[in-house]
Design a protein around this motif. Structure first.
Motif, PDB file in Angstrom:
ATOM      1  N   LYS A   1      18.225 -74.056 -12.137  1.00 14.90           N
ATOM      2  CA  LYS A   1      19.025 -75.221 -12.518  1.00 14.90           C
ATOM      3  C   LYS A   1      18.336 -76.543 -12.174  1.00 14.90           C
ATOM      4  O   LYS A   1      18.848 -77.610 -12.532  1.00 14.90           O
ATOM      5  CB  LYS A   1      20.382 -75.169 -11.815  1.00 14.90           C
ATOM      6  CG  LYS A   1      21.209 -73.933 -12.150  1.00 14.90           C
ATOM      7  CD  LYS A   1      22.493 -73.899 -11.326  1.00 14.90           C
ATOM      8  CE  LYS A   1      23.287 -72.626 -11.577  1.00 14.90           C
ATOM      9  NZ  LYS A   1      24.513 -72.566 -10.741  1.00 14.90           N
ATOM     10  N   LYS A   2      17.206 -76.468 -11.492  1.00 18.52           N
ATOM     11  CA  LYS A   2      16.511 -77.692 -11.111  1.00 18.52           C
ATOM     12  C   LYS A   2      15.991 -78.407 -12.371  1.00 18.52           C
ATOM     13  O   LYS A   2      15.392 -77.780 -13.241  1.00 18.52           O
ATOM     14  CB  LYS A   2      15.334 -77.383 -10.180  1.00 18.52           C
ATOM     15  CG  LYS A   2      15.731 -76.965  -8.788  1.00 18.52           C
ATOM     16  CD  LYS A   2      14.518 -76.676  -7.912  1.00 18.52           C
ATOM     17  CE  LYS A   2      13.686 -77.927  -7.706  1.00 18.52           C
ATOM     18  NZ  LYS A   2      12.580 -77.694  -6.750  1.00 18.52           N
ATOM     19  N   PRO A   3      16.236 -79.707 -12.466  1.00 17.00           N
ATOM     20  CA  PRO A   3      15.773 -80.452 -13.645  1.00 17.00           C
ATOM     21  C   PRO A   3      14.271 -80.666 -13.614  1.00 17.00           C
ATOM     22  O   PRO A   3      13.662 -80.773 -12.550  1.00 17.00           O
ATOM     23  CB  PRO A   3      16.518 -81.781 -13.516  1.00 17.00           C
ATOM     24  CG  PRO A   3      16.739 -81.949 -12.046  1.00 17.00           C
ATOM     25  CD  PRO A   3      16.951 -80.560 -11.512  1.00 17.00           C
ATOM     26  N   ASN A   4      13.703 -80.751 -14.833  1.00 13.53           N
ATOM     27  CA  ASN A   4      12.281 -81.078 -14.961  1.00 13.53           C
ATOM     28  C   ASN A   4      12.167 -82.598 -15.017  1.00 13.53           C
ATOM     29  O   ASN A   4      12.354 -83.215 -16.077  1.00 13.53           O
ATOM     30  CB  ASN A   4      11.693 -80.431 -16.216  1.00 13.53           C
ATOM     31  CG  ASN A   4      10.198 -80.546 -16.264  1.00 13.53           C
ATOM     32  OD1 ASN A   4       9.629 -81.540 -15.809  1.00 13.53           O
ATOM     33  ND2 ASN A   4       9.541 -79.555 -16.854  1.00 13.53           N
TER      34      ASN A   4
ATOM     35  N   GLN B   1      17.205 -62.574  -3.387  1.00 12.40           N
ATOM     36  CA  GLN B   1      16.069 -63.192  -4.077  1.00 12.40           C
ATOM     37  C   GLN B   1      16.452 -63.585  -5.503  1.00 12.40           C
ATOM     38  O   GLN B   1      16.047 -64.647  -6.000  1.00 12.40           O
ATOM     39  CB  GLN B   1      14.878 -62.230  -4.090  1.00 12.40           C
ATOM     40  CG  GLN B   1      14.230 -62.040  -2.726  1.00 12.40           C
ATOM     41  CD  GLN B   1      13.157 -60.972  -2.732  1.00 12.40           C
ATOM     42  OE1 GLN B   1      13.181 -60.029  -3.536  1.00 12.40           O
ATOM     43  NE2 GLN B   1      12.195 -61.100  -1.830  1.00 12.40           N
ATOM     44  N   ALA B   2      17.255 -62.740  -6.166  1.00  6.64           N
ATOM     45  CA  ALA B   2      17.709 -63.063  -7.517  1.00  6.64           C
ATOM     46  C   ALA B   2      18.639 -64.275  -7.503  1.00  6.64           C
ATOM     47  O   ALA B   2      18.585 -65.128  -8.407  1.00  6.64           O
ATOM     48  CB  ALA B   2      18.423 -61.858  -8.132  1.00  6.64           C
ATOM     49  N   GLN B   3      19.487 -64.395  -6.495  1.00  6.71           N
ATOM     50  CA  GLN B   3      20.373 -65.555  -6.385  1.00  6.71           C
ATOM     51  C   GLN B   3      19.579 -66.840  -6.190  1.00  6.71           C
ATOM     52  O   GLN B   3      19.918 -67.888  -6.760  1.00  6.71           O
ATOM     53  CB  GLN B   3      21.347 -65.348  -5.218  1.00  6.71           C
ATOM     54  CG  GLN B   3      22.381 -64.260  -5.460  1.00  6.71           C
ATOM     55  CD  GLN B   3      23.300 -64.066  -4.268  1.00  6.71           C
ATOM     56  OE1 GLN B   3      23.221 -64.798  -3.285  1.00  6.71           O
ATOM     57  NE2 GLN B   3      24.166 -63.071  -4.349  1.00  6.71           N
ATOM     58  N   ILE B   4      18.525 -66.773  -5.404  1.00  7.26           N
ATOM     59  CA  ILE B   4      17.682 -67.955  -5.197  1.00  7.26           C
ATOM     60  C   ILE B   4      17.030 -68.387  -6.507  1.00  7.26           C
ATOM     61  O   ILE B   4      17.001 -69.584  -6.841  1.00  7.26           O
ATOM     62  CB  ILE B   4      16.606 -67.661  -4.126  1.00  7.26           C
ATOM     63  CG1 ILE B   4      17.264 -67.551  -2.758  1.00  7.26           C
ATOM     64  CG2 ILE B   4      15.535 -68.751  -4.114  1.00  7.26           C
ATOM     65  CD1 ILE B   4      16.306 -67.172  -1.650  1.00  7.26           C
ATOM     66  N   LEU B   5      16.531 -67.435  -7.269  1.00  9.81           N
ATOM     67  CA  LEU B   5      15.914 -67.762  -8.557  1.00  9.81           C
ATOM     68  C   LEU B   5      16.934 -68.380  -9.509  1.00  9.81           C
ATOM     69  O   LEU B   5      16.613 -69.319 -10.258  1.00  9.81           O
ATOM     70  CB  LEU B   5      15.302 -66.503  -9.181  1.00  9.81           C
ATOM     71  CG  LEU B   5      14.064 -65.926  -8.468  1.00  9.81           C
ATOM     72  CD1 LEU B   5      13.628 -64.631  -9.144  1.00  9.81           C
ATOM     73  CD2 LEU B   5      12.921 -66.942  -8.476  1.00  9.81           C
ATOM     74  N   ALA B   6      18.175 -67.868  -9.489  1.00  7.47           N
ATOM     75  CA  ALA B   6      19.211 -68.404 -10.370  1.00  7.47           C
ATOM     76  C   ALA B   6      19.540 -69.852  -9.998  1.00  7.47           C
ATOM     77  O   ALA B   6      19.741 -70.703 -10.878  1.00  7.47           O
ATOM     78  CB  ALA B   6      20.466 -67.539 -10.282  1.00  7.47           C
TER      79      ALA B   6
ATOM     80  N   THR C   1      19.477 -84.252  -7.284  1.00 10.55           N
ATOM     81  CA  THR C   1      19.920 -82.955  -7.810  1.00 10.55           C
ATOM     82  C   THR C   1      18.993 -81.832  -7.358  1.00 10.55           C
ATOM     83  O   THR C   1      19.445 -80.760  -6.934  1.00 10.55           O
ATOM     84  CB  THR C   1      19.976 -82.998  -9.346  1.00 10.55           C
ATOM     85  OG1 THR C   1      20.881 -84.023  -9.764  1.00 10.55           O
ATOM     86  CG2 THR C   1      20.430 -81.666  -9.911  1.00 10.55           C
ATOM     87  N   SER C   2      17.676 -82.075  -7.420  1.00 11.57           N
ATOM     88  CA  SER C   2      16.700 -81.056  -6.999  1.00 11.57           C
ATOM     89  C   SER C   2      16.835 -80.755  -5.519  1.00 11.57           C
ATOM     90  O   SER C   2      16.814 -79.580  -5.100  1.00 11.57           O
ATOM     91  CB  SER C   2      15.276 -81.536  -7.310  1.00 11.57           C
ATOM     92  OG  SER C   2      15.073 -81.658  -8.706  1.00 11.57           O
ATOM     93  N   SER C   3      16.978 -81.807  -4.708  1.00 13.08           N
ATOM     94  CA  SER C   3      17.124 -81.599  -3.261  1.00 13.08           C
ATOM     95  C   SER C   3      18.387 -80.813  -2.937  1.00 13.08           C
ATOM     96  O   SER C   3      18.390 -79.942  -2.062  1.00 13.08           O
ATOM     97  CB  SER C   3      17.158 -82.954  -2.537  1.00 13.08           C
ATOM     98  OG  SER C   3      15.941 -83.652  -2.709  1.00 13.08           O
ATOM     99  N   SER C   4      19.464 -81.125  -3.652  1.00 15.54           N
ATOM    100  CA  SER C   4      20.726 -80.419  -3.427  1.00 15.54           C
ATOM    101  C   SER C   4      20.589 -78.932  -3.750  1.00 15.54           C
ATOM    102  O   SER C   4      21.094 -78.082  -3.005  1.00 15.54           O
ATOM    103  CB  SER C   4      21.830 -81.040  -4.285  1.00 15.54           C
ATOM    104  OG  SER C   4      23.042 -80.323  -4.144  1.00 15.54           O
ATOM    105  N   LEU C   5      19.887 -78.629  -4.826  1.00 19.35           N
ATOM    106  CA  LEU C   5      19.694 -77.228  -5.199  1.00 19.35           C
ATOM    107  C   LEU C   5      18.787 -76.519  -4.194  1.00 19.35           C
ATOM    108  O   LEU C   5      19.011 -75.336  -3.886  1.00 19.35           O
ATOM    109  CB  LEU C   5      19.112 -77.134  -6.608  1.00 19.35           C
ATOM    110  CG  LEU C   5      20.060 -77.569  -7.740  1.00 19.35           C
ATOM    111  CD1 LEU C   5      19.333 -77.615  -9.070  1.00 19.35           C
ATOM    112  CD2 LEU C   5      21.249 -76.616  -7.826  1.00 19.35           C
ATOM    113  N   ASN C   6      17.761 -77.225  -3.701  1.00 15.73           N
ATOM    114  CA  ASN C   6      16.890 -76.627  -2.681  1.00 15.73           C
ATOM    115  C   ASN C   6      17.682 -76.303  -1.416  1.00 15.73           C
ATOM    116  O   ASN C   6      17.511 -75.242  -0.813  1.00 15.73           O
ATOM    117  CB  ASN C   6      15.736 -77.579  -2.343  1.00 15.73           C
ATOM    118  CG  ASN C   6      14.690 -77.629  -3.450  1.00 15.73           C
ATOM    119  OD1 ASN C   6      14.534 -76.678  -4.210  1.00 15.73           O
ATOM    120  ND2 ASN C   6      13.980 -78.743  -3.536  1.00 15.73           N
ATOM    121  N   GLU C   7      18.536 -77.233  -1.004  1.00 14.27           N
ATOM    122  CA  GLU C   7      19.347 -77.001   0.193  1.00 14.27           C
ATOM    123  C   GLU C   7      20.335 -75.864  -0.020  1.00 14.27           C
ATOM    124  O   GLU C   7      20.685 -75.154   0.929  1.00 14.27           O
ATOM    125  CB  GLU C   7      20.090 -78.280   0.569  1.00 14.27           C
ATOM    126  CG  GLU C   7      19.175 -79.397   1.062  1.00 14.27           C
ATOM    127  CD  GLU C   7      19.919 -80.687   1.319  1.00 14.27           C
ATOM    128  OE1 GLU C   7      21.153 -80.706   1.078  1.00 14.27           O
ATOM    129  OE2 GLU C   7      19.288 -81.667   1.755  1.00 14.27           O
TER     130      GLU C   7
END
Length: 296
Positions: A87-90, A78-83, A150-156
């Motif tokens: 990094k997702k951009p606003n 869970q901590a890794q997912i939050l990290a 970038t956001s999609s890549s981080l979600n995946e």
């Protein structure tokens, strides 16, 4: 006198023969559907609240296996997912400056349009203003596309971690020992504080509210027996008396087998018999392994 004595002896002999005649057609032993409940996780047994003879309900939790390490692994994931998600951009904040430039370019275009109508500006100035608006709009679209990718890549990137968490949730649920069937505990194989491994038997349980008499009938009786046929089941209460139960034939074997050594049939000379199962409602008197007789 001799004739009378002969008649009396014959009568006594017939009475003795009738007295030895079995009052049943087949006999067998009682059994039940026994289920061995095994551990589904590996670890120290923290609790196991069962005893032999205890009646359990289906879905009842009866114990637990140590799950601390699984829980800590779940927290780590869970901590890794939050990290990763941090990094997702606003997108809204990064595009806001370009949107302000777009608004300024639109105001400039409107001003030049009014001046052009008053012959105070040239067509080139208006074309330049329109071009500036188009440039800013394309910049906004490009930035939104880039930030979206970038956001999609981080979600995946978090998907494998989420699957691992689901696996841990399943393993954590299996650390709870849940009784799957209603019944009575027959045998207890483990105790609290012992080490459990996946597949290790913990206890054996069977539903004794109804019990099954496996009996054997001869070939002549086989033709008379039918599925769902009601029968009388006799159980010894002492050396001379029987207790009678209502039973129902629920299974008849279609294959003959040699007479089991412990089973006596009505025709003891028969070498081949057929197994049948008779379901009997148990009032608490019947036990697994008891002998019972059947009257068809």
């Amino acid at each position: 006198m001799k004739t009378i004595s002969t008649l009396v002896a014959t009568a006594l002999l017939l009475a003795a023969c009738n007295g030895n005649k079995n009052p049943y057609d087949a006999s067998g032993t009682f059994e039940a559907v026994e289920t061995i409940i095994a551990a589904e996780a590996t670890g120290t047994i923290k609790t196991l609240s069962i005893e032999e003879g205890l009646t359990l309900q289906a879905g009842q939790q009866v114990g637990s296996i140590d799950s601390v390490q699984l829980y800590l692994r779940k927290k780590q994931l869970q901590a890794q997912i939050l990290a990763v998600l941090s990094k997702k951009p606003n997108i809204a904040s990064q595009v806001s400056s370009l949107r302000e430039q777009l608004k300024q370019a639109e105001r400039e275009q409107q001003r030049i349009t009014r001046l052009l109508k008053a012959d105070a500006a040239t067509q080139k100035q208006l074309d330049d203003a329109n071009a500036q608006i188009a440039i800013v709009q394309k910049q906004i679209e490009a930035l939104q596309s880039s930030l979206g990718i970038t956001s999609s890549s981080l979600n995946e990137e978090t998907l494998p971690l989420q699957v691992q968490i689901e696996q841990l949730n399943d393993q954590l649920s299996k650390c709870k020992v849940i009784n799957p069937v209603k019944g009575t505990v027959l045998t207890k194989y483990a105790e609290a504080n012992e080490m459990a491994t996946t597949g290790k038997p913990l206890y054996k349980i069977a539903d004794l509210s109804t019990i099954i008499l496996r009996a054997y009938i001869t070939g002549d009786q086989f033709a008379q027996a039918k599925i769902n046929q009601p029968v009388k089941v006799l159980v010894d209460t002492d050396h001379e008396n029987y207790k009678t139960y209502e039973g129902t034939i629920e299974w008849i074997s279609d294959k003959a087998e040699f007479t089991p050594k412990t089973i006596q049939t009505k025709d003891e000379r028969a070498n081949l018999v057929y197994a049948i199962k008779i379901r009997v409602k148990n009032d608490g008197f019947l036990k697994i392994g008891m002998y019972g007789e059947v009257k068809l």
